[in-house]
Design a protein around this motif. Structure first.
Motif, PDB file in Angstrom:
ATOM      1  N   LYS A   1      42.029  53.753  37.088  1.00 34.01           N
ATOM      2  CA  LYS A   1      41.048  54.678  36.530  1.00 34.01           C
ATOM      3  C   LYS A   1      41.752  55.930  35.979  1.00 34.01           C
ATOM      4  O   LYS A   1      41.572  56.291  34.810  1.00 34.01           O
TER       5      LYS A   1
ATOM      6  N   VAL B   1      38.044  53.305  32.735  1.00 39.58           N
ATOM      7  CA  VAL B   1      38.151  52.125  33.610  1.00 39.58           C
ATOM      8  C   VAL B   1      37.332  52.364  34.889  1.00 39.58           C
ATOM      9  O   VAL B   1      37.839  52.892  35.870  1.00 39.58           O
TER      10      VAL B   1
ATOM     11  N   VAL C   1      36.409  51.461  37.948  1.00 37.55           N
ATOM     12  CA  VAL C   1      36.568  50.608  39.132  1.00 37.55           C
ATOM     13  C   VAL C   1      36.257  51.410  40.392  1.00 37.55           C
ATOM     14  O   VAL C   1      36.459  52.618  40.435  1.00 37.55           O
TER      15      VAL C   1
ATOM     16  N   THR D   1      34.433  46.180  39.497  1.00 37.85           N
ATOM     17  CA  THR D   1      33.848  46.792  38.302  1.00 37.85           C
ATOM     18  C   THR D   1      32.331  46.811  38.500  1.00 37.85           C
ATOM     19  O   THR D   1      31.815  46.095  39.361  1.00 37.85           O
TER      20      THR D   1
ATOM     21  N   ILE E   1      38.170  43.413  33.672  1.00 40.34           N
ATOM     22  CA  ILE E   1      38.356  44.278  32.503  1.00 40.34           C
ATOM     23  C   ILE E   1      39.689  43.908  31.859  1.00 40.34           C
ATOM     24  O   ILE E   1      40.738  43.951  32.523  1.00 40.34           O
TER      25      ILE E   1
ATOM     26  N   THR F   1      42.302  44.406  34.988  1.00 41.79           N
ATOM     27  CA  THR F   1      41.895  44.463  36.392  1.00 41.79           C
ATOM     28  C   THR F   1      40.798  43.446  36.647  1.00 41.79           C
ATOM     29  O   THR F   1      40.057  43.070  35.729  1.00 41.79           O
ATOM     30  N   CYS F   2      40.699  42.976  37.886  1.00 46.40           N
ATOM     31  CA  CYS F   2      39.659  42.011  38.237  1.00 46.40           C
ATOM     32  C   CYS F   2      39.534  41.968  39.743  1.00 46.40           C
ATOM     33  O   CYS F   2      40.390  42.459  40.458  1.00 46.40           O
TER      34      CYS F   2
ATOM     35  N   THR G   1      36.164  47.312  27.888  1.00 51.52           N
ATOM     36  CA  THR G   1      35.408  48.389  28.551  1.00 51.52           C
ATOM     37  C   THR G   1      34.219  48.841  27.705  1.00 51.52           C
ATOM     38  O   THR G   1      33.388  49.598  28.188  1.00 51.52           O
TER      39      THR G   1
END
Ligand code: FAD
Ligand code: FES
Lengths: 101, 374
Positions: free
Chosen positions: B218, B228, B230, B312, B318, B332-333, B365
């Motif tokens: 982030k 981001v 998260v 997320t 993302i 990211t996931c 995003t």
């Protein structure tokens, strides 16, 4: 391999795979077995190789034995008691699945 | 170690950054991987180890396809890691089961899978609804409360710690520089292109930068114009003593590892940045496990831990590249084990090509941009 320090503690006896062993009161099962010259406590579930206690503080699970019929006990974490029955842990503990009657 | 001149600087060496960096290094890129200290938040060392497809992608068929492709690609990832460093991540794909404890639970699962099947269209979606007797053929340890369940052939499991170790060993074997204790504190886009990353171990420059820093993404994203969103989601896992083979198929919340332990998981709680373990959560996890497999009640729990998922808002990954600063990517996931094969063997190529494919645009995003949604 291991020698006891001069120790005034009282003696208790327990059974190891049919043999009667002496231990000092307050010994862990692991200490008692080591003092009696037993080095291999179990065989591993993965490769079947013999293993003995390593950390002696409850972390590594190398010291597993069967105590009074209960498998996978950590010998280093359990105090020996008079007339305890101890056996080596061979491979993995078997778990009975559920069966519907 | 070079001080500059990297093709790519990857920030974060969890399963996501590790997989991307491994793929880049295997493709011959000059890569630096920046990571924090041992005590960092790291979902990658606290997860459940499933490579799971069943039920994923409701409302987002691209995610269902992506997850399924990764479970397929996982065989190649395994082979690649063994080839690079001799470490097998113990991947197996015997198909996974979701047990249901009531007819209502079973019919919910049934309609979810029917929906996913429909959305899959021509690609098909193989699954089976298991009745009381069929689920006992697959998992004889099921207790009397189990009303049935569902199965797909796409689900499997791996040893996530061996995966993590394998990715790190592989990327190093392929010539990447792995720098721990090198927390990135700033990313400076350079006028002529490229980036300089400021770290505790000095400045490191590269033509491209990949932000794969889990909860750190982030703050890092904001430095290159990427939003981001998260947040941490707490998950707790119990581990039992090792026992002889008991479960031939992983289930969503209970599985047996290659070494014989049973893993019982995995809770979902909002606790902020807190990784501690709560007794009541352990109790709930154990309680459900015993209802599914009563024999678990006889087993000793030898370890328990909490870890933070990188979530997320909609639960999907993302994947994005900065519009303001092309060459800066974020990945990211919340299923970094499942998607590790895609990340290493597919997503790493997007970085090299400098372009995320059109069919992956739904993971940018932009979807969180309220002005767009309006
Ligand atoms: C309880 C639980 C169960 C799970 N079960 C599964 C499962 O069964 N299957 C599955 O597929 N997934 C599962 N997951 C999810 C999976 O673990 C994560 O998706 C994955 O680990 C995320 O990896 P990551 O690399 O994005 O994040 P992390 O593992 O958090 O790694 C981030 C890395 O970035 C580093 N970093 C952060 N900030 C900086 C900075 N500024 N500079 C340098 N480095 C930085 C950190 O030190 C860390 O190494 C589970 C997660 C949890 C918590
Ligand atoms: S010797 Fe390590 S747990 Fe007993």
């Amino acid at each position: 391999m291991f020698r006891r320090l001069p120790d005034p503690a009282a003696i208790v006896t327990f059974d190891f795979e049919g043999a009667t062993f002496d231990a000092c009161e307050g010994d862990s099962v692991a200490a008692a077995l080591l003092a009696n010259g037993v080095l291999a406590f179990r065989t591993t579930p993965v490769s079947g190789t013999p293993r003995g206690p390593w950390c002696l503080i409850g972390e590594c699970h190398e010291c597993l034995v069967e105590i009074d019929g209960e498998p996978n006990r950590q010998a280093c974490m359990i105090e020996v008691r008079a007339d305890m029955r101890v056996r080596r842990q061979h491979g993995a503990r078997m778990v009975a699945g559920w069966r519907e009657e | 170690m070079r001080c500059d001149g990297y093709d790519v600087v990857v920030i974060g060496a969890g399963l996501v950054g590790g997989a991307i960096a491994c793929g880049l290094a295997r493709a011959g890129q000059r890569v630096a991987v920046l990571d924090e200290e041992d005590a960092a938040y790291r979902a990658s060392r606290g997860n459940f180890g499933l490579v799971w497809v069943q039920g994923k992608g409701v409302g987002r068929p691209e995610y269902a396809r992506w997850s399924r492709a990764s479970s397929e690609r996982w065989f190649d990832l395994s082979e690649a890691l063994v080839e690079d460093c001799g470490l097998a991540p113990c991947y197996a794909r015997p198909g996974g089961v979701v047990p249901a404890l009531s007819d209502d639970e079973l019919s919910d699962l049934d309609s979810m899978l029917a929906g996913l099947g429909q959305a899959a269209g021509n690609a098909g979606y193989e699954y089976e609804i298991l009745d009381r007797s069929r689920i006992r053929e697959l998992l004889p340890a099921c207790g009397p409360e189990v009303a049935g369940g569902t199965w797909t052939p796409y689900d499997g499991q791996a040893n996530p710690l061996k995966l993590m170790r394998g990715l790190h060993a592989s990327l190093v074997a392929r010539g990447a520089d792995y720098l721990s204790g090198a927390r990135a504190d700033g990313i400076q886009p350079l006028p002529g292109g490229g980036f300089t990353v400021r770290t505790a171990r000095g400045a490191i420059s590269g033509n491209k930068v990949v932000i794969a820093a889990g909860h750190g993404s982030k703050a890092l994203g904001a430095m290159v114009g990427l939003d981001v969103p998260v947040h941490p989601e707490h998950g707790q896992i119990l581990v039992t003593e090792r026992v002889a083979p008991l479960l031939d198929h992983p289930t969503l919340n209970i599985r047996q590892t290659d070494e014989g332990s049973l893993l019982l998981g995995a809770s979902q709680e909002d606790r902020g940045f807190d990784t501690s373990v709560l007794a009541r959560t352990s109790r709930d996890i154990a309680h459900r496990a015993v209802r599914v497999f009563p024999c678990v009640a006889a087993l000793r729990v030898v370890r328990t831990w909490g870890a933070l998922r990188v979530m997320t808002p909609d639960g999907f990954p993302i994947y994005d590249q900065s519009k303001a600063h092309p060459g800066a990517f974020v990945f990211t996931c919340h299923s970094g084990v499942t998607l590790a094969a895609n990340h290493a063997l597919e997503a790493s190529r997007w970085v090299i090509e400098g372009r995320i494919p059109e069919e992956m645009a739904c993971f940018s995003t932009d979807r969180f941009d309220v002005s767009q949604a309006a």
